[in-house]
Design a protein around this motif. Structure first.
Motif, PDB file in Angstrom:
ATOM      1  N   CYS A  55       4.057  20.350  27.971  1.00  0.00           N
ATOM      2  CA  CYS A  55       4.738  19.306  27.206  1.00  0.00           C
ATOM      3  C   CYS A  55       4.001  19.109  25.879  1.00  0.00           C
ATOM      4  CB  CYS A  55       4.719  18.022  28.017  1.00  0.00           C
ATOM      5  SG  CYS A  55       5.414  16.586  27.189  1.00  0.00           S
ATOM      6  N   ASN A  56       4.752  18.885  24.839  1.00  0.00           N
ATOM      7  CA  ASN A  56       4.165  18.660  23.519  1.00  0.00           C
ATOM      8  C   ASN A  56       4.847  17.465  22.872  1.00  0.00           C
ATOM      9  OD1 ASN A  56       4.868  19.397  20.374  1.00  0.00           O
ATOM     10  ND2 ASN A  56       2.723  19.731  20.887  1.00  0.00           N
ATOM     11  N   VAL A  57       4.032  16.618  22.273  1.00  0.00           N
ATOM     12  CA  VAL A  57       4.560  15.426  21.598  1.00  0.00           C
ATOM     13  C   VAL A  57       3.919  15.311  20.234  1.00  0.00           C
ATOM     14  CG1 VAL A  57       4.577  12.910  21.618  1.00  0.00           C
ATOM     15  CG2 VAL A  57       5.074  14.167  23.714  1.00  0.00           C
ATOM     16  N   MET A  58       4.744  15.081  19.226  1.00  0.00           N
ATOM     17  CA  MET A  58       4.224  14.733  17.910  1.00  0.00           C
ATOM     18  C   MET A  58       4.396  13.235  17.755  1.00  0.00           C
ATOM     19  SD  MET A  58       5.349  15.943  14.094  1.00  0.00           S
ATOM     20  CE  MET A  58       4.581  17.543  14.207  1.00  0.00           C
ATOM     21  N   ALA A  59       3.263  12.523  17.663  1.00  0.00           N
ATOM     22  CA  ALA A  59       3.318  11.071  17.693  1.00  0.00           C
ATOM     23  C   ALA A  59       2.486  10.452  16.595  1.00  0.00           C
ATOM     24  CB  ALA A  59       2.845  10.555  19.054  1.00  0.00           C
ATOM     25  N   LEU A  60       2.958   9.295  16.156  1.00  0.00           N
ATOM     26  CA  LEU A  60       2.191   8.456  15.235  1.00  0.00           C
ATOM     27  C   LEU A  60       1.483   7.415  16.093  1.00  0.00           C
ATOM     28  CD1 LEU A  60       1.576   7.587  12.264  1.00  0.00           C
ATOM     29  CD2 LEU A  60       3.511   6.024  12.489  1.00  0.00           C
ATOM     30  N   THR A  61       0.174   7.354  15.972  1.00  0.00           N
ATOM     31  CA  THR A  61      -0.573   6.435  16.811  1.00  0.00           C
ATOM     32  C   THR A  61      -1.060   5.230  16.013  1.00  0.00           C
ATOM     33  OG1 THR A  61      -2.699   7.496  16.405  1.00  0.00           O
ATOM     34  CG2 THR A  61      -1.345   8.368  18.216  1.00  0.00           C
ATOM     35  N   THR A  62      -1.757   4.336  16.683  1.00  0.00           N
ATOM     36  CA  THR A  62      -2.235   3.120  16.026  1.00  0.00           C
ATOM     37  C   THR A  62      -3.311   3.401  14.988  1.00  0.00           C
ATOM     38  OG1 THR A  62      -3.757   2.771  17.855  1.00  0.00           O
ATOM     39  CG2 THR A  62      -1.641   1.621  17.967  1.00  0.00           C
ATOM     40  N   THR A  63      -3.831   4.611  14.970  1.00  0.00           N
ATOM     41  CA  THR A  63      -4.772   5.001  13.914  1.00  0.00           C
ATOM     42  C   THR A  63      -4.039   5.385  12.647  1.00  0.00           C
ATOM     43  OG1 THR A  63      -4.813   7.317  14.585  1.00  0.00           O
ATOM     44  CG2 THR A  63      -6.420   5.839  15.624  1.00  0.00           C
ATOM     45  N   ARG A  64      -2.705   5.321  12.702  1.00  0.00           N
ATOM     46  CA  ARG A  64      -1.850   5.649  11.553  1.00  0.00           C
ATOM     47  C   ARG A  64      -1.899   7.128  11.207  1.00  0.00           C
ATOM     48  NH1 ARG A  64       1.778   1.511  11.025  1.00  0.00           N
ATOM     49  NH2 ARG A  64       0.658  -0.429  11.474  1.00  0.00           N
ATOM     50  N   SER A  65      -2.183   7.945  12.188  1.00  0.00           N
ATOM     51  CA  SER A  65      -2.162   9.388  11.985  1.00  0.00           C
ATOM     52  C   SER A  65      -1.110  10.012  12.890  1.00  0.00           C
ATOM     53  CB  SER A  65      -3.531   9.995  12.267  1.00  0.00           C
ATOM     54  OG  SER A  65      -3.888   9.822  13.622  1.00  0.00           O
ATOM     55  N   MET A  66      -0.452  11.050  12.348  1.00  0.00           N
ATOM     56  CA  MET A  66       0.537  11.802  13.107  1.00  0.00           C
ATOM     57  C   MET A  66      -0.132  13.065  13.618  1.00  0.00           C
ATOM     58  SD  MET A  66       3.900  11.893  13.888  1.00  0.00           S
ATOM     59  CE  MET A  66       4.850  11.085  12.602  1.00  0.00           C
ATOM     60  N   ALA A  67      -0.002  13.344  14.905  1.00  0.00           N
ATOM     61  CA  ALA A  67      -0.665  14.522  15.463  1.00  0.00           C
ATOM     62  C   ALA A  67       0.117  15.041  16.658  1.00  0.00           C
ATOM     63  CB  ALA A  67      -2.097  14.176  15.880  1.00  0.00           C
ATOM     64  N   ASP A  68      -0.206  16.280  17.022  1.00  0.00           N
ATOM     65  CA  ASP A  68       0.367  16.900  18.210  1.00  0.00           C
ATOM     66  C   ASP A  68      -0.515  16.621  19.415  1.00  0.00           C
ATOM     67  OD1 ASP A  68       1.662  19.667  16.410  1.00  0.00           O
ATOM     68  OD2 ASP A  68       2.810  18.320  17.700  1.00  0.00           O
ATOM     69  N   TYR A  69       0.132  16.355  20.539  1.00  0.00           N
ATOM     70  CA  TYR A  69      -0.578  16.148  21.792  1.00  0.00           C
ATOM     71  C   TYR A  69       0.039  17.049  22.858  1.00  0.00           C
ATOM     72  CZ  TYR A  69      -2.384  12.106  19.365  1.00  0.00           C
ATOM     73  OH  TYR A  69      -2.997  11.292  18.432  1.00  0.00           O
ATOM     74  N   TRP A  70      -0.812  17.481  23.797  1.00  0.00           N
ATOM     75  CA  TRP A  70      -0.380  18.450  24.806  1.00  0.00           C
ATOM     76  C   TRP A  70      -0.634  17.938  26.213  1.00  0.00           C
ATOM     77  CZ3 TRP A  70       2.129  22.879  23.444  1.00  0.00           C
ATOM     78  CH2 TRP A  70       2.071  23.243  22.093  1.00  0.00           C
ATOM     79  N   GLY A  71       0.292  18.274  27.110  1.00  0.00           N
ATOM     80  CA  GLY A  71       0.078  18.009  28.518  1.00  0.00           C
ATOM     81  C   GLY A  71      -0.828  19.052  29.134  1.00  0.00           C
ATOM     82  N   GLN A  72      -1.135  18.868  30.412  1.00  0.00           N
ATOM     83  CA  GLN A  72      -2.081  19.753  31.081  1.00  0.00           C
ATOM     84  C   GLN A  72      -1.416  21.043  31.548  1.00  0.00           C
ATOM     85  OE1 GLN A  72      -0.606  17.178  32.433  1.00  0.00           O
ATOM     86  NE2 GLN A  72      -0.049  17.661  34.539  1.00  0.00           N
ATOM     87  N   GLY A  73      -0.097  21.070  31.537  1.00  0.00           N
ATOM     88  CA  GLY A  73       0.633  22.264  31.951  1.00  0.00           C
ATOM     89  C   GLY A  73       1.084  22.176  33.402  1.00  0.00           C
ATOM     90  N   THR A  74       2.241  22.731  33.665  1.00  0.00           N
ATOM     91  CA  THR A  74       2.761  22.784  35.028  1.00  0.00           C
ATOM     92  C   THR A  74       3.308  24.182  35.279  1.00  0.00           C
ATOM     93  OG1 THR A  74       4.235  21.710  36.634  1.00  0.00           O
ATOM     94  CG2 THR A  74       5.058  21.903  34.381  1.00  0.00           C
ATOM     95  N   GLN A  75       2.963  24.739  36.421  1.00  0.00           N
ATOM     96  CA  GLN A  75       3.335  26.119  36.724  1.00  0.00           C
ATOM     97  C   GLN A  75       4.775  26.196  37.221  1.00  0.00           C
ATOM     98  OE1 GLN A  75       1.397  29.122  36.528  1.00  0.00           O
ATOM     99  NE2 GLN A  75       3.380  30.069  36.942  1.00  0.00           N
ATOM    100  N   VAL A  76       5.518  27.116  36.639  1.00  0.00           N
ATOM    101  CA  VAL A  76       6.867  27.449  37.112  1.00  0.00           C
ATOM    102  C   VAL A  76       6.845  28.919  37.510  1.00  0.00           C
ATOM    103  CG1 VAL A  76       9.280  27.760  36.453  1.00  0.00           C
ATOM    104  CG2 VAL A  76       8.018  25.723  35.714  1.00  0.00           C
ATOM    105  N   THR A  77       7.182  29.183  38.753  1.00  0.00           N
ATOM    106  CA  THR A  77       7.215  30.549  39.262  1.00  0.00           C
ATOM    107  C   THR A  77       8.598  30.844  39.818  1.00  0.00           C
ATOM    108  OG1 THR A  77       4.864  30.459  39.839  1.00  0.00           O
ATOM    109  CG2 THR A  77       6.173  32.218  40.835  1.00  0.00           C
TER     110      THR A  77
END
Length: 120
Positions: free
Chosen positions: A95-117
Motif C-alpha cells: 500500500c502506498n499513500v501520498m499524504a500531507l501531515t501536520t508537519t506541513r510536508s507531503m510525502a510517500d508512505y508505505w505499508g509493510q506488504g502483504t503476500q498474494v500467491t
C-alpha cells in the motif's frame, strides 16, 4: 507520522479473487493519492493501481479489467478488488499513500506488504 495497516492477502487458485485493504492513520491533514504496488521475486516494484482524492484512477495494463481500486468516503482506507487472478499476479503487494501531515510536508508512505500467491 503515518501508519498503514494492510490486510487481505493469501493463497488463491487461478481464476479466484482476493480483496486487499489498507487503512491509514496518524498525523494526516489530507491524502492526495492512495495506491497499490507489487513486487515479484527478482523483479522491480511496479504500480498496480492508484486513486487520487478526486477519484481519478490509474491501472497497470496487466490488471485492467480484472482489478478495481476504491477508497472509503474519508479517503483513509483503500481497497483493491482482484478478480480473475493469475499466477503472474503472485507478488508482495504494498500500500502506498501520498499524504500531507501536520508537519506541513507531503510525502510517500508505505505499508509493510502483504503476500498474494496464485496457484495454477
Amino acid at each position: 507520522q503515518v501508519q498503514l495497516v494492510e490486510s487481505g492477502g493469501g493463497l488463491v487458485q487461478a481464476g479466484g479473487s482476493l480483496r486487499l485493504s489498507c487503512g491509514a492513520s496518524g498525523r494526516i491533514l489530507s491524502i492526495n493519492r492512495l495506491g497499490w504496488y507489487r513486487q515479484a521475486p527478482g523483479k522491480q516494484r511496479e504500480l498496480v493501481a492508484s486513486i487520487t482524492s478526486g477519484e481519478d484512477t490509474i491501472y497497470a495494463d496487466s490488471v485492467k479489467g480484472r482489478f478495481t481500486i476504491s477508497g472509503d468516503n474519508a479517503k483513509t482506507t483503500v481497497y483493491l478488488q482482484m478478480n480473475s487472478l493469475q499466477p503472474e499476479d503472485t507478488a508482495v503487494y504494498y500500500c502506498n499513500v501520498m499524504a500531507l501531515t501536520t508537519t506541513r510536508s507531503m510525502a510517500d508512505y508505505w505499508g509493510q506488504g502483504t503476500q498474494v500467491t496464485v496457484s495454477s
